[in-house]
Design a protein around this motif. Structure first.
Motif, mmCIF file in Angstrom:
data_model
loop_
_atom_site.group_PDB
_atom_site.id
_atom_site.type_symbol
_atom_site.label_atom_id
_atom_site.label_comp_id
_atom_site.label_asym_id
_atom_site.label_seq_id
_atom_site.Cartn_x
_atom_site.Cartn_y
_atom_site.Cartn_z
ATOM 1 N N VAL A 1 -40.825 -11.295 -35.570
ATOM 2 C CA VAL A 1 -41.898 -11.794 -36.327
ATOM 3 C C VAL A 1 -40.665 -12.310 -37.620
ATOM 4 C CG1 VAL A 1 -42.988 -10.513 -38.724
ATOM 5 C CG2 VAL A 1 -43.245 -9.657 -36.521
ATOM 6 N N VAL A 2 -40.890 -13.267 -37.888
ATOM 7 C CA VAL A 2 -40.343 -14.598 -38.220
ATOM 8 C C VAL A 2 -40.743 -15.211 -40.040
ATOM 9 C CG1 VAL A 2 -38.801 -16.587 -38.554
ATOM 10 C CG2 VAL A 2 -39.261 -15.475 -36.022
ATOM 11 N N GLY A 3 -40.249 -14.795 -40.706
ATOM 12 C CA GLY A 3 -40.529 -14.928 -42.340
ATOM 13 C C GLY A 3 -41.776 -13.893 -42.580
ATOM 14 N N VAL A 4 -41.130 -12.539 -42.448
ATOM 15 C CA VAL A 4 -42.206 -11.634 -42.975
ATOM 16 C C VAL A 4 -42.229 -11.924 -44.679
ATOM 17 C CG1 VAL A 4 -42.302 -8.676 -43.583
ATOM 18 C CG2 VAL A 4 -40.977 -10.225 -41.182
ATOM 19 N N ASP A 5 -41.703 -12.248 -45.130
ATOM 20 C CA ASP A 5 -41.486 -11.893 -47.213
ATOM 21 C C ASP A 5 -42.230 -13.405 -47.208
ATOM 22 O OD1 ASP A 5 -39.835 -13.824 -45.613
ATOM 23 O OD2 ASP A 5 -38.602 -12.929 -47.254
ATOM 24 N N GLU A 6 -42.296 -14.083 -45.857
ATOM 25 C CA GLU A 6 -43.680 -15.182 -46.234
ATOM 26 C C GLU A 6 -45.400 -15.528 -46.039
ATOM 27 O OE1 GLU A 6 -40.159 -18.995 -45.775
ATOM 28 O OE2 GLU A 6 -41.188 -18.924 -44.393
ATOM 29 N N ALA A 7 -45.135 -14.717 -45.395
ATOM 30 C CA ALA A 7 -46.933 -13.931 -45.177
ATOM 31 C C ALA A 7 -47.594 -14.272 -45.930
ATOM 32 C CB ALA A 7 -46.506 -12.623 -44.611
ATOM 33 N N ALA A 8 -49.320 -14.555 -46.447
ATOM 34 C CA ALA A 8 -49.901 -14.381 -47.492
ATOM 35 C C ALA A 8 -50.196 -13.239 -47.951
ATOM 36 C CB ALA A 8 -51.310 -14.715 -46.447
ATOM 37 N N ASP A 9 -49.800 -11.757 -47.938
ATOM 38 C CA ASP A 9 -50.124 -10.885 -47.967
ATOM 39 C C ASP A 9 -48.994 -9.533 -47.209
ATOM 40 O OD1 ASP A 9 -51.310 -10.162 -45.722
ATOM 41 O OD2 ASP A 9 -52.912 -9.485 -46.399
ATOM 42 N N PRO B 1 -46.989 -6.809 -47.823
ATOM 43 C CA PRO B 1 -47.207 -5.088 -48.526
ATOM 44 C C PRO B 1 -48.133 -4.653 -46.855
ATOM 45 C CG PRO B 1 -47.382 -6.031 -50.499
ATOM 46 C CD PRO B 1 -47.918 -7.394 -49.703
ATOM 47 N N ALA B 2 -49.519 -5.310 -46.315
ATOM 48 C CA ALA B 2 -50.908 -5.126 -45.702
ATOM 49 C C ALA B 2 -49.869 -5.444 -44.092
ATOM 50 C CB ALA B 2 -51.777 -6.656 -45.542
ATOM 51 N N LEU B 3 -49.311 -6.807 -44.397
ATOM 52 C CA LEU B 3 -48.845 -7.019 -42.927
ATOM 53 C C LEU B 3 -47.375 -5.626 -42.670
ATOM 54 C CD1 LEU B 3 -46.807 -8.395 -40.907
ATOM 55 C CD2 LEU B 3 -45.736 -9.606 -41.999
ATOM 56 N N LEU B 4 -46.903 -5.195 -43.564
ATOM 57 C CA LEU B 4 -46.116 -4.414 -44.033
ATOM 58 C C LEU B 4 -46.719 -2.590 -43.326
ATOM 59 C CD1 LEU B 4 -43.327 -3.534 -46.733
ATOM 60 C CD2 LEU B 4 -42.905 -4.970 -44.807
ATOM 61 N N ASP B 5 -47.599 -2.454 -43.646
ATOM 62 C CA ASP B 5 -49.257 -1.194 -43.112
ATOM 63 C C ASP B 5 -49.424 -1.606 -41.606
ATOM 64 O OD1 ASP B 5 -49.359 -0.417 -46.082
ATOM 65 O OD2 ASP B 5 -51.460 -1.625 -45.547
ATOM 66 N N LEU B 6 -49.300 -3.229 -41.017
ATOM 67 C CA LEU B 6 -49.840 -3.376 -39.853
ATOM 68 C C LEU B 6 -48.190 -3.078 -38.909
ATOM 69 C CD1 LEU B 6 -50.922 -4.812 -37.446
ATOM 70 C CD2 LEU B 6 -50.329 -6.886 -38.206
ATOM 71 N N LEU B 7 -47.279 -3.437 -39.424
ATOM 72 C CA LEU B 7 -45.577 -3.534 -38.846
ATOM 73 C C LEU B 7 -45.494 -2.244 -38.766
ATOM 74 C CD1 LEU B 7 -43.305 -6.467 -40.475
ATOM 75 C CD2 LEU B 7 -44.831 -5.888 -37.966
ATOM 76 N N PHE C 1 -36.348 -11.819 -42.311
ATOM 77 C CA PHE C 1 -36.798 -12.015 -43.397
ATOM 78 C C PHE C 1 -36.249 -13.332 -44.247
ATOM 79 C CE2 PHE C 1 -37.748 -7.443 -43.820
ATOM 80 C CZ PHE C 1 -38.960 -7.912 -43.958
ATOM 81 N N ARG C 2 -36.606 -14.219 -44.780
ATOM 82 C CA ARG C 2 -35.720 -15.595 -45.793
ATOM 83 C C ARG C 2 -35.293 -15.338 -46.961
ATOM 84 N NH1 ARG C 2 -35.332 -18.869 -41.410
ATOM 85 N NH2 ARG C 2 -37.957 -18.908 -40.165
ATOM 86 N N ALA C 3 -35.277 -14.182 -47.113
ATOM 87 C CA ALA C 3 -34.564 -13.291 -48.430
ATOM 88 C C ALA C 3 -33.849 -12.095 -48.688
ATOM 89 C CB ALA C 3 -34.717 -14.222 -49.796
ATOM 90 N N ALA C 4 -33.310 -11.282 -48.998
ATOM 91 C CA ALA C 4 -32.618 -9.526 -49.430
ATOM 92 C C ALA C 4 -33.749 -9.794 -50.890
ATOM 93 C CB ALA C 4 -31.628 -9.985 -48.957
ATOM 94 N N ASP C 5 -35.212 -9.831 -50.961
ATOM 95 C CA ASP C 5 -35.734 -9.460 -52.109
ATOM 96 C C ASP C 5 -35.925 -8.288 -51.712
ATOM 97 O OD1 ASP C 5 -37.505 -9.870 -50.059
ATOM 98 O OD2 ASP C 5 -38.744 -12.404 -50.811
ATOM 99 N N ASP C 6 -37.072 -8.245 -52.444
ATOM 100 C CA ASP C 6 -37.575 -7.143 -53.006
ATOM 101 C C ASP C 6 -38.561 -6.557 -51.771
ATOM 102 O OD1 ASP C 6 -36.805 -6.167 -55.717
ATOM 103 O OD2 ASP C 6 -38.989 -6.720 -56.357
ATOM 104 N N CYS C 7 -39.133 -7.334 -51.553
ATOM 105 C CA CYS C 7 -39.887 -7.102 -49.558
ATOM 106 C C CYS C 7 -39.098 -6.288 -48.396
ATOM 107 C CB CYS C 7 -40.624 -8.715 -49.710
ATOM 108 S SG CYS C 7 -42.230 -8.055 -47.871
ATOM 109 N N TYR C 8 -37.873 -7.508 -48.708
ATOM 110 C CA TYR C 8 -37.177 -6.958 -47.466
ATOM 111 C C TYR C 8 -36.486 -5.299 -48.270
ATOM 112 C CZ TYR C 8 -32.293 -6.466 -45.191
ATOM 113 O OH TYR C 8 -31.096 -6.482 -45.473
ATOM 114 N N ARG C 9 -35.717 -5.075 -49.172
ATOM 115 C CA ARG C 9 -35.722 -3.486 -49.246
ATOM 116 C C ARG C 9 -36.961 -2.190 -48.674
ATOM 117 N NH1 ARG C 9 -33.080 -6.359 -52.789
ATOM 118 N NH2 ARG C 9 -34.477 -6.542 -54.462
#
Length: 561
Positions: free
Chosen positions: A352-360, A362-368, A382-390
């Motif tokens: 999965v490329v661009g997890v943090d660029e998905a439309a939602d 948090p919902a994608l993390l649920d799926l994963l 991920f494209r950045a080591a941001d909160d979504c990445y952490r």
């Protein structure tokens, strides 16, 4: 009719119309084939002689009582013989036949692209003694070699694909789609039995002209295809390439998370290179035949991923639908894709490329997380080591690793505690032979438990390797169970011998009316003492009881009349 034309794979109750029996110039059955178009049959290259003047394709599933036979020939240059690479792994072995007379289009079938892991399949071939054809069942074990072939495990001892099955269509049991072609069945020098198939994507790479007859979305999203820019192709982050290749070769880690920033051209090019090389259909002959020319450890296995998806701008539901389609979960389209995936036994290796660029996200993390819990392997970019990445790292890596470590600690505590006590209680009752190996394993289990307890507060990525300790736990638990079972049988034998000795003692005393016999009494005392000893040497006690019984029988004291 299938979506791409032709029919779905036939059920087990009838012969599939697309199944072709192929005879060579000598009239003998040479193998099988798949009717892809009214005048084209796919088969293995080793089934047909390219220069043969006569090849016959027979359609055993045709309507009516007869079996139509149609002359055929190799279709021009559509012939890729089997070759072996430096490691002895096979490649190729596909050919296309052209029929002299076309068959009805409704008898044809399309090959379908599907994810490979853990699929149940069936094949229709023509082995010796089953010239009319027979179904074989198997499970997909995994990829093998650099060509993208798949190894099968036969469902039963008699279901290995044997001569006459080469070229047979491989139908997925879940969807009914034909997903590949049987290459061979082999037994090695150790007696192990194997079957191999070439999936649709590998066939497409060898014979690109067949792509119109192969349906289903490709494994790699268009946004992840290489641009063809020579400058970008020359960029390579070698350490990153090695880590990607290791995961795609299954290094034992279920989830890998990486950051590839948009401005890091070398890392981005390295990622696309790995995705391309791991795809059976996009992989080039250079990557298959000349892998040694690439930097060491940077070439992933063919089929290292089942799906590579770019999630930029997509909702979790859209991504789930893409995953469900690749897994072949379209039987109940009225059910949400999340529910279909959750209920499925199928797993896949997902990039999965661009997890943090998905439309939602948090919902994608649920799926994963659901996919991870179901056994799928995930490579997340991920494209950045941001909160979504952490959050993803904590939820998909750190917490599962800690839970896994905690389960392992509890298991080792059970092994070194209650299970070990059970073993030692049995050993206190009867003598165990050959206990040294298990004793050394128990020491290793105690050491592993101590290592894990010391590492409880560490980052899971830097602690002991849980896979190694899980293998140790499996080994020790298996040997513990086996040893306890053997000791229980020895204890039961001791109790049985005690009963026999007691019975013969009574018989002997009745026969002699209590008259003393020092020799017999000495044999009894020895047997009785060995049986009462703790731990009891059951083998020695058995010999002593047998000696006493033989002496009593010899004097007639064992006569129960």
């Amino acid at each position: 009719m299938a979506a791409g034309g032709g029919v779905l794979a036939a059920s087990l109750t009838r012969t599939p119309s697309w199944a072709v029996r192929i005879r060579g110039a000598d009239g003998e059955i040479a193998g099988a084939g798949i009717l892809l178009s009214p005048d084209q049959v796919l088969t293995c290259a080793h089934v047909v002689d390219r220069a043969a003047a006569r090849i016959t394709a027979e359609f055993v599933g045709a309507p009516g009582h007869g079996v139509p036979a149609v002359p055929a020939r190799v279709d021009g240059d559509a012939y890729v013989p089997e070759t072996r690479d430096a490691d002895g792994d096979p490649s190729g072995d596909v050919a296309l036949l052209r029929l002299e007379r076309p068959r009805p289009v409704e008898e044809t079938v399309r090959l379908h692209r599907l994810s490979a892991p853990n699929r149940e399949v069936r094949m229709y071939g023509f082995p010796y003694d089953h010239n009319g054809g027979i179904w074989f069942r198997a499970d997909v074990v995994g990829g093998c070699g650099r060509d993208g072939q798949l190894q099968l495990s036969p469902a039963g001892p008699g279901e290995l694909a044997t001569p006459g099955c080469s070229g047979a269509g491989v139908a997925d049991s879940l969807t009914g789609e034909v997903i590949g072609m049987v290459l061979s069945g082999q037994r090695d020098q150790h007696g192990n039995r194997f079957s191999f198939i070439s999936p649709a994507e590998t066939i497409a790479r060898h014979l690109p002209r067949l792509k119109p007859y192969i349906v289903g979305p490709t494994a790699v999203d268009e946004r992840l295809l290489p641009s063809g820019d020579a400058a970008s192709e020359a960029l390579l982050d070698e350490p990153f390439a090695q880590r990607l290749a290791a995961w795609l070769r299954d290094d034992g880690s279920q989830v890998k998370i990486s950051v590839v920033r948009h401005d890091d051209a070398a890392r981005d090019a390295t990622l696309l290179r790995a995705i391309t090389l791991a795809d059976r259909e996009l992989r080039t002959p250079v990557s298959v035949d000349r892998a040694s020319l690439d930097p060491p450890g940077t070439v992933p296995s063919a089929g290292g991923h089942d799906l590579a998806v770019h999630t930029g701008g997509l909702t979790a539901a859209e991504i789930a639908e893409r995953i469900a389609e690749r897994m072949g979960l379209w039987q109940h389209p009225e059910d949400p894709p999340l529910d279909r995936i959750r209920a499925a036994k199928v797993t896949l290796n997902l990039v999965v490329v661009g997890v943090d660029e998905a439309a939602d996200p948090p919902a994608l993390l649920d799926l994963l997380d659901m996919l991870r819990a179901g056994g799928s392997r995930l490579l997340l970019v991920f494209r950045a080591a941001d909160d979504c990445y952490r959050r993803a790292r904590d939820r998909l890596l750190v917490r599962p690793a800690r839970e896994r470590r905690a389960r392992l600690v509890e298991r080792l505590r059970e092994i070194t505690g209650p299970l070990a006590r059970t073993l030692y209680e049995r050993r206190a009752a009867v003598v165990q032979e050959g206990a040294r190996t298990l004793d050394s394993d128990m020491v290793a289990a105690h050491a592993a438990l101590a290592d894990l307890l010391r590492a409880q507060d560490r980052d899971p990525g830097h602690g002991p390797d849980p896979a190694r300790y899980e293998r140790l736990a499996d080994r020790v638990a298996g040997r513990l169970a086996a040893d306890v079972g053997r000791l229980d049988r020895l204890r039961d034998r001791r109790d049985e011998l005690t009963g026999r000795l007691r019975s013969y003692r009574v018989l002997h005393q009745r026969a002699t009316q209590g008259e003393e016999d020092p020799a017999v009494d000495a044999l009894y005392v020895r047997a009785h003492g060995l049986l009462r000893a703790r731990p009891c040497d059951v083998r020695a006690a058995e010999a002593a009881v047998d000696a006493y019984i033989r002496r009593v029988d010899g004097q007639g004291g064992g006569d129960a009349r």
